[in-house]
Scaffold this motif. Sequence first.
Motif, mmCIF file in Angstrom:
data_model
loop_
_atom_site.group_PDB
_atom_site.id
_atom_site.type_symbol
_atom_site.label_atom_id
_atom_site.label_comp_id
_atom_site.label_asym_id
_atom_site.label_seq_id
_atom_site.Cartn_x
_atom_site.Cartn_y
_atom_site.Cartn_z
ATOM 1 N N MET A 52 -5.199 -12.741 -12.787
ATOM 2 C CA MET A 52 -4.329 -12.379 -13.909
ATOM 3 C C MET A 52 -2.932 -12.967 -13.758
ATOM 4 S SD MET A 52 -5.526 -8.411 -14.238
ATOM 5 C CE MET A 52 -4.320 -8.038 -15.493
ATOM 6 N N HIS A 53 -2.501 -13.194 -12.541
ATOM 7 C CA HIS A 53 -1.183 -13.780 -12.285
ATOM 8 C C HIS A 53 -1.364 -14.960 -11.325
ATOM 9 C CE1 HIS A 53 0.483 -10.187 -14.158
ATOM 10 N NE2 HIS A 53 -0.248 -9.469 -13.339
ATOM 11 N N LEU B 24 0.815 -1.213 0.000
ATOM 12 C CA LEU B 24 0.000 0.000 0.000
ATOM 13 C C LEU B 24 0.849 1.264 0.000
ATOM 14 C CD1 LEU B 24 -2.865 -0.816 2.548
ATOM 15 C CD2 LEU B 24 -3.055 -0.611 0.071
ATOM 16 N N GLU B 25 2.059 1.179 0.520
ATOM 17 C CA GLU B 25 2.906 2.364 0.634
ATOM 18 C C GLU B 25 3.636 2.701 -0.654
ATOM 19 O OE1 GLU B 25 2.287 4.001 3.113
ATOM 20 O OE2 GLU B 25 1.254 2.416 4.201
ATOM 21 N N GLY B 26 3.419 1.915 -1.698
ATOM 22 C CA GLY B 26 3.952 2.269 -2.998
ATOM 23 C C GLY B 26 5.339 1.739 -3.256
ATOM 24 N N PRO B 27 5.775 1.814 -4.508
ATOM 25 C CA PRO B 27 7.086 1.265 -4.887
ATOM 26 C C PRO B 27 8.266 1.992 -4.274
ATOM 27 C CG PRO B 27 6.133 2.526 -6.697
ATOM 28 C CD PRO B 27 5.072 2.439 -5.638
ATOM 29 N N ALA B 28 8.017 3.152 -3.658
ATOM 30 C CA ALA B 28 9.125 3.861 -3.013
ATOM 31 C C ALA B 28 9.690 3.070 -1.850
ATOM 32 C CB ALA B 28 8.657 5.233 -2.540
ATOM 33 N N VAL B 29 8.874 2.211 -1.238
ATOM 34 C CA VAL B 29 9.336 1.485 -0.060
ATOM 35 C C VAL B 29 9.187 -0.026 -0.187
ATOM 36 C CG1 VAL B 29 8.924 3.407 1.519
ATOM 37 C CG2 VAL B 29 7.077 1.808 1.039
ATOM 38 N N PHE B 30 8.314 -0.492 -1.102
ATOM 39 C CA PHE B 30 8.091 -1.941 -1.205
ATOM 40 C C PHE B 30 7.491 -2.245 -2.574
ATOM 41 C CE2 PHE B 30 6.318 -6.125 -0.165
ATOM 42 C CZ PHE B 30 7.347 -6.655 0.617
ATOM 43 N N PRO B 31 7.804 -3.417 -3.140
ATOM 44 C CA PRO B 31 7.222 -3.769 -4.444
ATOM 45 C C PRO B 31 5.700 -3.856 -4.373
ATOM 46 C CG PRO B 31 9.071 -5.206 -3.903
ATOM 47 C CD PRO B 31 8.781 -4.419 -2.671
ATOM 48 N N SER B 32 5.087 -3.784 -5.536
ATOM 49 C CA SER B 32 3.636 -3.883 -5.602
ATOM 50 C C SER B 32 3.179 -5.281 -5.188
ATOM 51 C CB SER B 32 3.152 -3.581 -7.020
ATOM 52 O OG SER B 32 3.594 -4.589 -7.916
ATOM 53 N N TYR B 33 1.902 -5.381 -4.821
ATOM 54 C CA TYR B 33 1.370 -6.672 -4.416
ATOM 55 C C TYR B 33 1.450 -7.668 -5.566
ATOM 56 C CZ TYR B 33 -1.910 -10.243 -2.832
ATOM 57 O OH TYR B 33 -2.477 -11.439 -2.477
ATOM 58 N N SER B 34 1.242 -7.192 -6.769
ATOM 59 C CA SER B 34 1.334 -8.085 -7.925
ATOM 60 C C SER B 34 2.724 -8.682 -8.046
ATOM 61 C CB SER B 34 0.972 -7.313 -9.197
ATOM 62 O OG SER B 34 1.177 -8.098 -10.346
ATOM 63 N N PHE C 170 3.307 -11.191 -5.165
ATOM 64 C CA PHE C 170 2.551 -12.438 -5.335
ATOM 65 C C PHE C 170 3.188 -13.303 -6.420
ATOM 66 C CE2 PHE C 170 -0.964 -15.062 -6.844
ATOM 67 C CZ PHE C 170 -1.482 -15.530 -5.651
ATOM 68 N N LYS C 171 3.607 -12.666 -7.514
ATOM 69 C CA LYS C 171 4.262 -13.444 -8.577
ATOM 70 C C LYS C 171 5.584 -14.019 -8.098
ATOM 71 C CE LYS C 171 4.024 -10.076 -11.574
ATOM 72 N NZ LYS C 171 4.195 -9.288 -12.814
ATOM 73 N N LEU C 172 6.331 -13.243 -7.319
ATOM 74 C CA LEU C 172 7.611 -13.718 -6.824
ATOM 75 C C LEU C 172 7.436 -14.858 -5.820
ATOM 76 C CD1 LEU C 172 10.708 -13.282 -6.753
ATOM 77 C CD2 LEU C 172 10.328 -11.675 -4.878
#
Length: 1415
Positions: A466-467, A411-421, A424-426
Amino acid sequence: MLSSTSDAEQCTRSASVSALLARRPVKRARDEDKHLQESCVDLLRRHQNTSQLLLEITSHGKLRSVGRDGYEGLEHNTGHIQTSVLESELRRRSERTGVPVGLLSARVLLENIEDLITDTELVLLSAKQRTDVCALLKAAQALMSAGIFSPELLWQEYWKLQPVLEVVYHLHTHSILTLDFLLERDAAVGEWIIHQLKALCASMKPAADEQQIQHQILSTVVCVLVRRAFEDSSHKLSQTCCGILDSMISWLLDSLSDKGTETSAAGSWVQVFDVSVFDGDCVPEHTLQRFFTHSLMRLLTDRPVYKVSDVIAIQSEWSFAKTHTLLTALFCKMCVVFSVEGVLDQLQQVLETQEVNWRHILSCLSHLLIYHSQTQSCLSDLLSRLLRSAFEGYDVEKMITLFLLARQASLEGPAVFPSYSDWFKLSFGGSSSCHAKSKKSTVFLLKFLSDLVPYEPPQYLKVHVMHPPYVGGKYRSLLQEYITLAKTRLRDLKVSLEETAIFEVVNGSAGLAECPAQQDVEKAITLFMTTNKIPATVIEASIFRRPYFLSRFLPVLLSPRLLPVQSDPRMMFIEALRKADKIPAGLYTSYTESCQRETHRWKEGVCESREDDHLLDLQEHFLHLRRMMTDGASDGDVSAQLSRISLTLRNGRPDEETGSDVITLNRDWPDSEHAAVTSLILHNFCLCLLDASKVNPPNRQGSWASVFVKVLLGHRWLLSALIHRLWDLLQHQGGVLSAAHVLGLAALQVELHYCRHMCPPLQLMDSSAGAVSVSEGLSDALLCSTRSHMALCLRLGSTAQTRERDFAQTGRVSVVSVVVFVFRFCVAVLSYGLCRANAQSEELHHFIPETLYKKAQYVTARLIPETRAHMSDECESDLHSDATDLTGRVKDSAVALWRNPQIRSLRSQPRYQLSFSEWLSSELHVQRSQDALTDPERQEYEQWVCEQYYLPMSQSDGGCEGDVRQICAHIISAVLDRHAASRTGGSSLDHTDGCLPDLLSVLQAFLYEVAVTQQNTSEETGHFLWDVIDGRCAATPDPDGVGPELNDQQTLQDISRVLVLLPPIMLLTVRTDRTGRRTLDCHRMMKHISHVQRRACGPAGLLPFRFTAHFLKAVVSGGVSCDRPADAVNTCLSLFNTECPLLMMSAARWWTRLSVVLSSQWKRLTGQEALPDLLQMLEDSHSWSTRASGGGVSPVPSTPSWLLAACLHASLRRSDRETENIRRIVPQLHDTDRQVVLFLLVYSVMELISARLNEQAAGCLQRVTDVSVCLLAHLVDDSDWLLLFDQSGSDHSLSRFLSRVASQQTLRLMPFAFYSILSGVESEVLTRAIRSPGFLYSAAVSYRDLSRLFLNAQPSDGPQQQVLLEARRILMSSISLSPPDCLTLSQRTQLQSEYQQLDSEISAALASFSSTRFT
């Protein structure tokens, strides 16, 4: 009161001690203190009000001066005198009344305090009250030291009243009654302290001194409570103090959770968790650690009211930016004493052992991510451990914890953490994931996801669909069940899942694009502009994928905007779809009306209130961010503010999509829809950089700029608009940017490059090049061509204000400013990147884009000669050079930069090396007439680059290894590349105003050096010029492809332009054989003419005059270098006659002009009048053909028939009555040399084909046809003419000749010429032709090839179709008229099988051909 006198007596005797002393006029000596004391005691015996006496003494602190003229002696040791007096009086009263002196003194003190504090509801005293109380307590301290004051009795009496917290605080600080004692004495004190602390927090005082005393009271009380609660857990006060602190935390959290409740009081209590409160020795470190640990646990477990299902549904409302600021501040203060790992360990512990408040748990995690950059890696490790542990024990609670923590972080955005998508894929997208190891694990995961479906927000369901997680082939049905369930839930939520792109994803990203509609629209527009047709994929989507087409594709395509005056590609594509009935009428009407509103808004200069409010909110947040920069705020505070800015951006576009995997940049049409937002962001970024630089230099500013960019990357719609805006600024408006904007954009470029792995690639629209990183793509926007003298601009140092004034007056930006901007921008990027690299202790290449570094090398060396020595390593590096001073002169900064070893070290990396080819490409873009350098300066610069920089440089570094031939090869290749680029770009200015003449001058100088120093070479070493030239045209184009054919023709034209600029002598090689005799080697030139130039001949079989002259001049020049020039020329030309007749045939065509050139050259080089024999043969043949065409009779020279025919054909072309001359000359030649007539027909047929291909030559088509018909009439009885149209590959002399002089295109059109001529002959001639041996087979094969040409070609016009119809008539007539034995059995079988599919009627005629008889 203890006085026994009446009120009247009290009134008469109430004069103060000071007043009484003031009435005594005699000054006492210092040694009379004892007498003075006795007098005072006597006076006190008549002054019965002891309380007032105590107040009188303590209110002044010392005896006042009696008068101006003396009594100084009274000030000596006055404190001792007062205490002694008061002590004596208290003891006397105690003896008199029988009240213990301790109780008496306590009551006297309380009476005075009660008189001072009339309102006991207050928790803070006024300034006067505070002074008086402190004075009283000082007196009490003295009495306590004398042993006549009892603190216990004081509290016993005071507790009966309404105690005031500040009075208790002063009692504690004066060491009269400590809080420890009070808490031990009475259990009710705890509740009283809680009440008083809440009241104190609520009594906010604006005055600074009041706030200070409030803070002191809170700090003192909290320190006591913390020390007693956590220093010794076995102490009886531990539970009491811990309960007080817990009650205050609960009160604080209650205040924050109740909406509408005033939180200023709670804010005061938050401040007590500041570590500075516990500075000093009041609380030991281990005690403080236990306190914060307990407080954090209490906070995380406070009122666990949320169910997991509720948390899953409303988690998105608990992001950092939406969290209450006081709760955020509380986390900041609580977590400061722990490491990130420590806080995460506590989170994990409390999650595993207790019921938790999920809101506080997740808010704490968001706080860590925002304020501590190392949280991402620590959290990733924690999530990995949770994932493994969950699948090892199939623990659902750990899975819930795992997903909630991961989603909160995303929720805090790519500035601090990857997206949920991405997470989840990783975690679940690979075959090596934890769930893929067994069926049980797979079922566990799918069961868990299925259980979440009823509570899942749609954005997470879409990610799962989708993933989807990786599932082995055996369990695909289980996965399908989950996907079906998720899709059903999405349909119930009315969320569309039609997200699959209609165009194939070409960037190699795994899975599907998260928002492909924008990408589909851009791709469709690009294809539409290329083909001028609606892409078939779009048509199919409008039919077979109509939900996606209507709900996704069309809304993106028809987004309202300000329409340009002239139709742009998007408008044309929309109009094409509308005409094809692919856009619903209502949707199109809504689109046009919205665009009209946008136009009206733009003209009126207004904007919608919602957008206006959004921009105002955003500006307010940026102003606060700038104030934080000025105040030197910490990275965590800045990150927190940037998180709030991100939330504002998201609120401004609530329907925001994640965006496509590729950003498509339209260079001609910038994004005007979000221009206001992007301009606001860029402007404030530049101002923030300046504000931060006022406090700290760039290398000590922290990572705020990087976090700023990462926040922007979380909004793909904004990122695309931002990239368009940056491109427009860098390419078109750089000249009017101020220095602040230049520095800001440079910093932004550096940060974009640093975050390049998080940013989607950039694809230029209408470009065949692949996608590149955003930083590299924006570097291409910097143009290095000029339109005015940059040197003058540098000398004058034109300011930004001057450039802005010029822009306002002229409406355009001069390229003087543009190139100065490029120079300064490059210097700023390198300087800022160097600062960031040093601050981060990382490699410099992480911050500097490759393309920009190359441009910096090019521009700097060109404009500042002082830097050239540093670039070529002629000077030692200055390890102490300061390249970070951006406020100094740009020129000095540039010199300092290239003296810096870190900057120069980038050149050791291959991708940062400006190769010689890249330098040539940049130099060819410069316009000479408006260059910053004068002609001599430019020549000096180019010579330095070529001779001193790139020539000695190793090939691995982009140089030429000292090989002059490589220099020449690179220049030739660059010139060819520039020709091709300017041709595709549609600009001819570069041909007339570029630096090509200067580089050709350099090339000529190097070629002269090669010619002078060239050593004898063997056959295997080759010829470097022909290697370069032939390498550009080695591929043979597809004969059926029109596009490749045209590209090949254009490439050959470019090569030919370069060839004629080279010295002719360089086209041949002079070799020395074993006997020492020098001979000419013309094989490479002959190969080039036969295989390359033959393809570009127009008309067919004829080289242009300049090429013919250039090649023959090469032969003459090379021959002069041999021992016997004439023999060398004759040998070379004889070889051309046999192996490459195209050159000599062209020489015969141009001999009228060519003879003057070659004769003059031969005479200049040899001093001889007589030409070599083969050149003289051309002269004789030309003379004979001239006489023959004029009607004269002369013997035919001993010249090859094809050469005589070429000379005669050229002479006949120049005559006015060509057909009549043909009819007159051909009979004469037919009797003496029929081969000359046959080759005349060859040349006429090739001319006929050229006239058909060239629309401008249509006027001479009938003349050429008449000449060909006339020649055929004389040759019809001789079957050799049929060999001209034989395409079977037979090895006869005429076929070999044609293959050496005619292009493949000409040979393919021979069937067309065959029937074009036959359709024009008379019937009697046609009948004679039909009876010629082999005619029917040739006619059938020619018609077959002609039909295939028409089948593979585009629809043709009427005359060409008429030729096909006439050819069929002639063939059918030939079949009926030909004798049965004119075809062999194999020929008849072959033709029947080929015509079976092509023309059944002709096939039937051939089948019945054997039964017919020739009559």
